[in-house]
Design a protein around this motif. Sequence first.
Motif, mmCIF file in Angstrom:
data_model
loop_
_atom_site.group_PDB
_atom_site.id
_atom_site.type_symbol
_atom_site.label_atom_id
_atom_site.label_comp_id
_atom_site.label_asym_id
_atom_site.label_seq_id
_atom_site.Cartn_x
_atom_site.Cartn_y
_atom_site.Cartn_z
ATOM 1 N N VAL A 157 13.940 1.189 56.497
ATOM 2 C CA VAL A 157 13.956 2.482 56.961
ATOM 3 C C VAL A 157 14.212 2.651 58.524
ATOM 4 O O VAL A 157 13.401 2.082 59.081
ATOM 5 C CB VAL A 157 12.719 3.414 56.689
ATOM 6 N N THR A 158 15.256 3.369 58.913
ATOM 7 C CA THR A 158 15.454 3.553 60.268
ATOM 8 C C THR A 158 15.094 4.865 60.625
ATOM 9 O O THR A 158 15.515 5.918 60.043
ATOM 10 C CB THR A 158 17.012 3.439 60.496
ATOM 11 N N GLY A 159 14.102 5.065 61.385
ATOM 12 C CA GLY A 159 13.534 6.289 61.616
ATOM 13 C C GLY A 159 12.177 6.585 61.028
ATOM 14 O O GLY A 159 11.585 5.598 60.995
ATOM 15 N N ASN A 160 11.932 7.862 60.793
ATOM 16 C CA ASN A 160 10.423 8.269 60.330
ATOM 17 C C ASN A 160 10.481 8.058 58.832
ATOM 18 O O ASN A 160 11.285 8.463 57.987
ATOM 19 C CB ASN A 160 9.854 9.325 60.667
ATOM 20 N N ALA A 161 9.161 7.688 58.101
ATOM 21 C CA ALA A 161 9.110 7.495 56.683
ATOM 22 C C ALA A 161 7.790 8.224 56.390
ATOM 23 O O ALA A 161 6.731 8.180 57.238
ATOM 24 C CB ALA A 161 9.000 6.295 56.002
ATOM 25 N N THR A 162 7.878 9.273 55.646
ATOM 26 C CA THR A 162 6.560 10.166 55.265
ATOM 27 C C THR A 162 6.302 9.776 53.773
ATOM 28 O O THR A 162 7.362 9.896 52.776
ATOM 29 C CB THR A 162 7.015 11.644 55.513
ATOM 30 N N VAL A 163 5.174 9.612 53.579
ATOM 31 C CA VAL A 163 4.653 9.253 52.147
ATOM 32 C C VAL A 163 3.407 10.464 51.949
ATOM 33 O O VAL A 163 2.512 10.264 52.677
ATOM 34 C CB VAL A 163 3.921 7.921 51.943
ATOM 35 N N SER A 164 3.806 11.436 51.015
ATOM 36 C CA SER A 164 2.814 12.330 50.856
ATOM 37 C C SER A 164 1.753 11.928 49.832
ATOM 38 O O SER A 164 0.721 12.635 49.666
ATOM 39 C CB SER A 164 3.546 13.599 50.339
ATOM 40 N N GLY A 165 1.912 10.828 48.911
ATOM 41 C CA GLY A 165 0.721 10.297 48.062
ATOM 42 C C GLY A 165 0.305 8.988 48.607
ATOM 43 O O GLY A 165 0.321 8.687 49.811
#
Length: 178
Positions: A157-165
């Motif tokens: 992943v280049t940039g931000n990664a968001t995991v909501s769980g």
Amino acid sequence: LVNVGTALTLGHTQGLQFHTQNLHSAGFEVNQINASGIITATGADINGDIDVDGHTNLDNVSVSGVSTFAGNADFSSGIDVTGDITAGDITGSKLTINSTTPIIEFSESDGNPDYRLLAEGGIFILQDHTNTANKLTVASSAIAAKVNLAAEAGLAVTGNATVSGNLSVGGVLTYEDV
């Protein structure tokens, strides 16, 4: 030379002449033919448009120019293309492939398929054609969608990664700046 009125001449230099149309050794020159029965010909050379109303059966058609279909074209036994298929800017349209296991293969110039997209049992798969390894699978069920990447591919992943769980890591977790 026999003249019957102004429309029929027998013995004319052009053969048999009816008004301005001639029947002679080179053929029949006619301005218009209206036929209500069957016309049988061993060949036809038509240099203009053909307007056919109704159903037409053609055993073998060879087209050397562009073909335009104003309505749907039904090719019930498949289409074989030796060149490229180019689609213009398609907007508001879709490509639908109805099959038990639809497959789209991607080949390079050598003609050998490298990758293919297929759909099977509700799963969308990007597959390496050489060894049939699934490189990406997307499965959808009534509960959730699931994406799997091939183990050797990993996820970058280049940039931000968001995991909501929750995030579960089965191997080593390396992190910085926590």
